[in-house]
Design an enzyme around this catalytic site. Structure first.
Site, PDB file in Angstrom:
ATOM      1  N   ILE A 206      27.015  44.655  33.114  1.00 24.77           N
ATOM      2  CA  ILE A 206      27.646  44.199  31.883  1.00 24.77           C
ATOM      3  C   ILE A 206      29.147  44.303  32.189  1.00 24.77           C
ATOM      4  O   ILE A 206      29.611  45.317  32.715  1.00 24.77           O
ATOM      5  CB  ILE A 206      27.240  45.066  30.670  1.00 24.77           C
ATOM      6  CG1 ILE A 206      28.002  44.671  29.397  1.00 24.77           C
ATOM      7  CG2 ILE A 206      27.419  46.541  30.918  1.00 24.77           C
ATOM      8  CD1 ILE A 206      27.491  45.413  28.134  1.00 24.77           C
ATOM      9  N   SER A 207      29.903  43.238  31.898  1.00 24.56           N
ATOM     10  CA  SER A 207      31.308  43.211  32.296  1.00 24.56           C
ATOM     11  C   SER A 207      32.133  44.235  31.512  1.00 24.56           C
ATOM     12  O   SER A 207      31.768  44.642  30.401  1.00 24.56           O
ATOM     13  CB  SER A 207      31.886  41.808  32.074  1.00 24.56           C
ATOM     14  OG  SER A 207      31.137  40.864  32.806  1.00 24.56           O
ATOM     15  N   GLN A 208      33.270  44.601  32.096  1.00 27.25           N
ATOM     16  CA  GLN A 208      34.250  45.497  31.457  1.00 27.25           C
ATOM     17  C   GLN A 208      34.677  44.882  30.110  1.00 27.25           C
ATOM     18  O   GLN A 208      34.859  43.665  30.012  1.00 27.25           O
ATOM     19  CB  GLN A 208      35.440  45.568  32.411  1.00 27.25           C
ATOM     20  CG  GLN A 208      36.628  46.343  31.966  1.00 27.25           C
ATOM     21  CD  GLN A 208      37.848  46.008  32.847  1.00 27.25           C
ATOM     22  OE1 GLN A 208      37.913  44.938  33.447  1.00 27.25           O
ATOM     23  NE2 GLN A 208      38.781  46.922  32.893  1.00 27.25           N
TER      24      GLN A 208
END
Ligand code: SAM
Length: 218
Positions: free
Chosen positions: A60-62
């Protein structure tokens, strides 16, 4: 667990102070419960300033990258959006709050199923899911006002540009497996304008017009 304080702090410290200005993006990221999109053992660090593992070697992206990519699309509320890389479904939820209809494609079956479960549980009704190779786009519903690619591509493919509407914007990380440049493409009077935003690091976009998984040369 509600995590409202963690969300407010995340938006202040990680997003607003770093230059995210779109009020709708900031408000949406104050609202969407990111901790429900990560594996339960990582819920306590869901609002940290980093990408997190979601299994299947994916992330899951930053939060900052999710906000930046969303802001780059310049959404006002009525847009039809194509997302490549459903992953956990977190970015999908942000888009579902910001646009009107979302079409999201994920190549890994189990990730899509889990994301569908989370997004359905949260009551989103404006999302259509597809399991398959997103590099082909989703021509049946094209053109899209916005296209967001949440995995690193070796190049900007014409297939996706062709599915972008006049006036539409695409945000895509382009580069090699170690680092990419976040690029925004706008279609104006049938011409393409390209703008480089910043360096970034994403997992590879694997597919016909992405990297080749079998040859593993990414
Ligand atoms: N946006 C996601 C989120 O909020 O959790 C993060 C996505 S993760 C960085 C990238 C995702 O792209 C992975 O789930 C990966 O399986 C997916 N992916 C890679 N190549 C793809 C392709 N050709 N079509 C669809 N999904 C792809």
């Amino acid at each position: 667990m509600n995590c409202m304080n963690e969300r407010l702090n995340m938006v202040d410290v990680q997003l607003a102070h770093r230059g995210i200005k779109d009020k709708r993006v900031l408000d949406t990221m104050r609202k969407v419960p990111r901790h429900l999109f990560v594996p339960s053992e990582l819920a306590s660090v869901a609002y940290a300033d980093q990408p997190l593992s979601i299994g299947e070697s994916q992330t899951i992206s930053q939060p900052y990258m999710v906000a930046l990519m969303s802001e780059c699309l310049k959404l006002s509320g009525g847009e039809k959006i194509l997302e490549l890389g459903t992953g956990s479904g977190y970015q999908t939820a942000i888009l579902a709050e910001l646009g009107s209809s979302i079409y999201t494609i994920e190549r890994i079956n189990i990730l899509s199923i889990e994301a569908q479960r989370t997004l359905n549980h949260l009551g989103y009704e404006n999302i259509k899911f597809n399991i398959g190779d997103g590099t082909l786009g989703w021509s049946e519903n094209a053109p899209y006002d916005g296209i967001i690619v949440t995995a690193g591509a070796p190049k900007i493919s014409k297939v996706l540009i062709d599915q972008l509407s006049e006036g539409g914007r695409m945000v895509i990380p382009v580069g090699n497996s170690f680092s990419q440049e976040l690029v925004v493409i706008s279609k104006i009077n049938k011409k393409i304008k390209t703008e480089n935003i910043c360096g970034c690091m994403f997992v590879p976009l694997i597919g016909k017009y992405g990297w080749n998984k079998e040859k593993k040369y990414y």
